[in-house]
Design a protein around this motif. Sequence first.
Motif, PDB file in Angstrom:
ATOM      1  N   LEU A 171      23.130  -5.529  -3.383  1.00 42.95           N
ATOM      2  CA  LEU A 171      21.723  -5.888  -3.566  1.00 42.95           C
ATOM      3  C   LEU A 171      21.476  -7.373  -3.359  1.00 42.95           C
ATOM      4  O   LEU A 171      20.502  -7.764  -2.720  1.00 42.95           O
ATOM      5  CB  LEU A 171      21.265  -5.465  -4.967  1.00 42.95           C
ATOM      6  N   TRP A 172      22.352  -8.217  -3.874  1.00 45.44           N
ATOM      7  CA  TRP A 172      22.142  -9.671  -3.776  1.00 45.44           C
ATOM      8  C   TRP A 172      22.430 -10.229  -2.382  1.00 45.44           C
ATOM      9  O   TRP A 172      22.182 -11.401  -2.124  1.00 45.44           O
ATOM     10  CB  TRP A 172      23.012 -10.395  -4.808  1.00 45.44           C
ATOM     11  N   LEU A 173      22.936  -9.368  -1.484  1.00 47.43           N
ATOM     12  CA  LEU A 173      23.227  -9.828  -0.117  1.00 47.43           C
ATOM     13  C   LEU A 173      22.245  -9.260   0.909  1.00 47.43           C
ATOM     14  O   LEU A 173      22.396  -9.504   2.098  1.00 47.43           O
ATOM     15  CB  LEU A 173      24.660  -9.420   0.273  1.00 47.43           C
ATOM     16  N   THR A 174      21.272  -8.485   0.441  1.00 45.39           N
ATOM     17  CA  THR A 174      20.341  -7.833   1.367  1.00 45.39           C
ATOM     18  C   THR A 174      19.006  -8.551   1.395  1.00 45.39           C
ATOM     19  O   THR A 174      18.683  -9.356   0.520  1.00 45.39           O
ATOM     20  CB  THR A 174      20.111  -6.361   0.971  1.00 45.39           C
ATOM     21  N   SER A 175      18.234  -8.234   2.409  1.00 44.29           N
ATOM     22  CA  SER A 175      16.893  -8.798   2.549  1.00 44.29           C
ATOM     23  C   SER A 175      16.043  -7.815   3.352  1.00 44.29           C
ATOM     24  O   SER A 175      16.534  -6.821   3.878  1.00 44.29           O
ATOM     25  CB  SER A 175      16.947 -10.156   3.274  1.00 44.29           C
ATOM     26  N   GLY A 176      14.755  -8.109   3.452  1.00 41.02           N
ATOM     27  CA  GLY A 176      13.858  -7.267   4.237  1.00 41.02           C
ATOM     28  C   GLY A 176      13.797  -5.854   3.703  1.00 41.02           C
ATOM     29  O   GLY A 176      13.816  -5.605   2.496  1.00 41.02           O
ATOM     30  N   TRP A 177      13.767  -4.880   4.637  1.00 40.34           N
ATOM     31  CA  TRP A 177      13.624  -3.485   4.247  1.00 40.34           C
ATOM     32  C   TRP A 177      14.847  -2.960   3.502  1.00 40.34           C
ATOM     33  O   TRP A 177      14.733  -2.078   2.646  1.00 40.34           O
ATOM     34  CB  TRP A 177      13.336  -2.616   5.475  1.00 40.34           C
ATOM     35  N   ASN A 178      16.027  -3.495   3.797  1.00 41.50           N
ATOM     36  CA  ASN A 178      17.205  -3.086   3.039  1.00 41.50           C
ATOM     37  C   ASN A 178      17.020  -3.385   1.557  1.00 41.50           C
ATOM     38  O   ASN A 178      17.344  -2.570   0.688  1.00 41.50           O
ATOM     39  CB  ASN A 178      18.453  -3.812   3.557  1.00 41.50           C
ATOM     40  N   LEU A 228      23.230   9.313 -10.152  1.00 39.05           N
ATOM     41  CA  LEU A 228      23.430   9.546  -8.715  1.00 39.05           C
ATOM     42  C   LEU A 228      22.723   8.482  -7.877  1.00 39.05           C
ATOM     43  O   LEU A 228      23.281   7.992  -6.885  1.00 39.05           O
ATOM     44  CB  LEU A 228      22.908  10.936  -8.348  1.00 39.05           C
ATOM     45  N   LEU A 229      21.512   8.112  -8.273  1.00 38.81           N
ATOM     46  CA  LEU A 229      20.787   7.081  -7.539  1.00 38.81           C
ATOM     47  C   LEU A 229      21.508   5.741  -7.604  1.00 38.81           C
ATOM     48  O   LEU A 229      21.650   5.046  -6.586  1.00 38.81           O
ATOM     49  CB  LEU A 229      19.368   6.938  -8.095  1.00 38.81           C
ATOM     50  N   LEU A 230      21.954   5.363  -8.793  1.00 35.79           N
ATOM     51  CA  LEU A 230      22.658   4.086  -8.930  1.00 35.79           C
ATOM     52  C   LEU A 230      23.987   4.107  -8.192  1.00 35.79           C
ATOM     53  O   LEU A 230      24.429   3.079  -7.659  1.00 35.79           O
ATOM     54  CB  LEU A 230      22.870   3.778 -10.412  1.00 35.79           C
ATOM     55  N   SER A 231      24.627   5.274  -8.126  1.00 38.13           N
ATOM     56  CA  SER A 231      25.878   5.370  -7.376  1.00 38.13           C
ATOM     57  C   SER A 231      25.660   5.168  -5.887  1.00 38.13           C
ATOM     58  O   SER A 231      26.578   4.761  -5.165  1.00 38.13           O
ATOM     59  CB  SER A 231      26.547   6.725  -7.636  1.00 38.13           C
ATOM     60  N   ALA A 276      15.794  -1.806  -3.959  1.00 37.05           N
ATOM     61  CA  ALA A 276      14.985  -2.075  -5.152  1.00 37.05           C
ATOM     62  C   ALA A 276      14.224  -0.829  -5.571  1.00 37.05           C
ATOM     63  O   ALA A 276      14.061  -0.556  -6.771  1.00 37.05           O
ATOM     64  CB  ALA A 276      14.023  -3.228  -4.881  1.00 37.05           C
ATOM     65  N   GLY A 277      13.742  -0.067  -4.591  1.00 38.52           N
ATOM     66  CA  GLY A 277      13.039   1.178  -4.893  1.00 38.52           C
ATOM     67  C   GLY A 277      13.955   2.195  -5.553  1.00 38.52           C
ATOM     68  O   GLY A 277      13.539   2.906  -6.483  1.00 38.52           O
ATOM     69  N   LEU A 306       0.833  -1.198   0.000  1.00 35.60           N
ATOM     70  CA  LEU A 306       0.000   0.000   0.000  1.00 35.60           C
ATOM     71  C   LEU A 306       0.874   1.258   0.000  1.00 35.60           C
ATOM     72  O   LEU A 306       0.572   2.244  -0.676  1.00 35.60           O
ATOM     73  CB  LEU A 306      -0.935   0.001   1.216  1.00 35.60           C
ATOM     74  N   LYS A 307       1.968   1.211   0.752  1.00 34.29           N
ATOM     75  CA  LYS A 307       2.912   2.339   0.738  1.00 34.29           C
ATOM     76  C   LYS A 307       3.500   2.533  -0.655  1.00 34.29           C
ATOM     77  O   LYS A 307       3.691   3.668  -1.118  1.00 34.29           O
ATOM     78  CB  LYS A 307       4.042   2.104   1.742  1.00 34.29           C
ATOM     79  N   ILE A 308       3.784   1.436  -1.316  1.00 33.89           N
ATOM     80  CA  ILE A 308       4.341   1.524  -2.669  1.00 33.89           C
ATOM     81  C   ILE A 308       3.325   2.149  -3.614  1.00 33.89           C
ATOM     82  O   ILE A 308       3.680   2.973  -4.473  1.00 33.89           O
ATOM     83  CB  ILE A 308       4.766   0.119  -3.155  1.00 33.89           C
ATOM     84  N   CYS A 309       2.039   1.787  -3.463  1.00 30.61           N
ATOM     85  CA  CYS A 309       0.981   2.393  -4.290  1.00 30.61           C
ATOM     86  C   CYS A 309       0.908   3.896  -4.050  1.00 30.61           C
ATOM     87  O   CYS A 309       0.756   4.684  -4.999  1.00 30.61           O
ATOM     88  CB  CYS A 309      -0.368   1.737  -3.985  1.00 30.61           C
ATOM     89  N   TYR A 310       1.010   4.305  -2.801  1.00 26.53           N
ATOM     90  CA  TYR A 310       1.020   5.731  -2.466  1.00 26.53           C
ATOM     91  C   TYR A 310       2.209   6.430  -3.134  1.00 26.53           C
ATOM     92  O   TYR A 310       2.072   7.522  -3.695  1.00 26.53           O
ATOM     93  CB  TYR A 310       1.112   5.913  -0.957  1.00 26.53           C
TER      94      TYR A 310
END
Length: 506
Positions: free
Chosen positions: A458-465, A442-445, A470-471, A335-339
Motif C-alpha cells: 500500500l505504501w508503495l502504490t499510487s494512482g488507481w492502484n 479474505l479482503l485483507l489477505s 484503499a477501497g 462520483l464513482k465512489i459515491c455510487y
Amino acid sequence: MKQHTHKRLYDTHSWVGIISGILLFIVTFSGIPALFEHELGYWQYPAFGEIAEERSFDLERTIATANDIGFQYDKLTIQLPDEINNHIMLSHFSDESEFYTLYLKTGSYEEVESSPSALGQILTHLHTDLYLPRPFGRYLVGLAGMAMLLAIIAGIFIHVKWRKEFVMLRPKRSWRLLLTDQHKLLGLWSLPFTLILAFTGTILGLLGIISPILALAAFDGDVQKATDTILGPRAEITGEPAPIYSLNELWIKARSDLADKEIKLIEIEGAGDKGGLIKFSAHHQKHLSNIETVTYSTATGETIHEGSFIGKGPFHRIFAAVTPLHYVLFGSVWLKICYALAALGACGLIVTGNMLWLERRGHGMEHLLSKLTLGICGGLVVATCALFPVSQLLYVFKLGEEHHHFEEWILWSTWGITLFTPFLWKNGFQLSHWMLRISAALLLSTLVVDGLVNGRWLWLTSGWNFYIQAGIIFFALLLVYLDIKMPDEKKEKVTNRKTATQATHI
C-alpha cells in the motif's frame, strides 16, 4: 394521505421488496465491482500499469502491427489510451459471442500479453446477465430494476416523516427498532443514487423490449432505422474490393470534426470493401449526454453520418444519458465512489428489509427467507471476497487460459457452500458474524498476496492502484465494524424488560 392509500403503498413497498429482494441484492452487489471493471483489470495485472514515455497515436501503424501479429478481422474496435488504460486495446466480437483482444504498447507498438484473469468480467456478467443466456438474464435484471424503482417510489410516499427519520438511530432498543431505523436511514441517505441506478438499470435491462416500442412511436416500427439514426449506420458489405482511404488522414479529420472532445473509441468494419465504414466516438466532458460520433467511408473518406445528442430532443438526451449515468462515465473518481457507497447502502437496505419483514411477522432465523437471505446474500459477499486473493495468487502458477476458469470455479463453489450453510448452522446470528469476519480477512489477505506476488504494498502504490487497495481496506473495515455492532442475539424491548422485572418483584 388517506389511511387506506398509505396501507396500499406500504404493502406494495413491502411485498415488492420481499419478492425481488434477493435478486436485487445479487444485481446491486455485483454492480459495485462492475463500476470499476476497467480499474480492477489494470490493478490486477501489473503489465497494464506500465506507462510509455511516448503517447502519440498512429492509426495505420496500429492496424499494420495487428495484421502482422495475425489479429485480422473485418470488424474490430480500437480503444485508445486514457487515464486508466495505458495501452492501445484492439478487440473483436465474434458471432458466437466470443471476445478476442490484443494490447499494444503506446509508442513502441509492441504486443503486451493479455491478462489471463477475468475477475472484473465475471462479476460484470453476473451484474448484467446473472450468468444466464441472453437476452433472458438481461430481461430479468431489467425487471429487478423495475421492481426496485417501484419499491423506491412507494417508499418515498409512505415515509412522510423523513426529516426526523433522516437522523434517527436507536441502537440500544429492540432488534426490530434497530432494523427499522437502519432500513430508513440507508434508504434516505442513498435515495438519489439508488433512484438513478434503478431507473437506468431498468432501461438497460429491458432495452431489447423497449427499443421496438420506441421505434414504433418515432420511426414507424423500423428498429434498424431508429438504431442507425441514433448510433449511426452499419457497414453494408458489397463484396466489391476498394482501396482503403488514408486512415491517418481520417484520424486527423475526426479530431477536427470532434474538436474539444476526447476520442475514446474507433470502430472499423469492412475496410477494403466499397461499403466499409470507420466510426470515431468521443466524449464531451461538459455534457451528460456526452457521446458524439462521426462515421466515414473507408473507401472514399467522405462523411457518412454525424451523431450528437447535444441540442436534441428529450428522448435522444435521455437515451444517451442512461449508460453514462448507470456506469458513471462522467465526472471524477469521487462520483464513482459515491455510487459505490450508495450501492452498498442499497445492499444493506435489502437485507434489513427482509429481516424487518420477518421480524414483524414473528419469524426467526429458522424461516426459509432468513436462511436464503443469509446464504445467498451473505454467500455472495464471502465468494466475492474469496475471489480477489485467489485471483492474484493464481498468477504464480501461470495457468494461461485456465486462469479465469479457476476464478469462476472459486466464485461458484464458495457461493454454493455458503448458500447451504444456513440450513446446517442453526444459530443465524453466529453464522452472520463468521461470514463478516471471513470476508474481511479474505479482503485483507488480498493486499498481502498482491504485495508478495507483485511487490505492490500500500505504501508503495499510487494512482488507481492506491485507490483500489484503499477501497479494499475500507470495505474490510466496514465488515469488521458491522461484525462488532451486530448483536449476538435479538434484543427485547427495554420496556418489556422493565415490566418483567417489576412483575418479578411484585
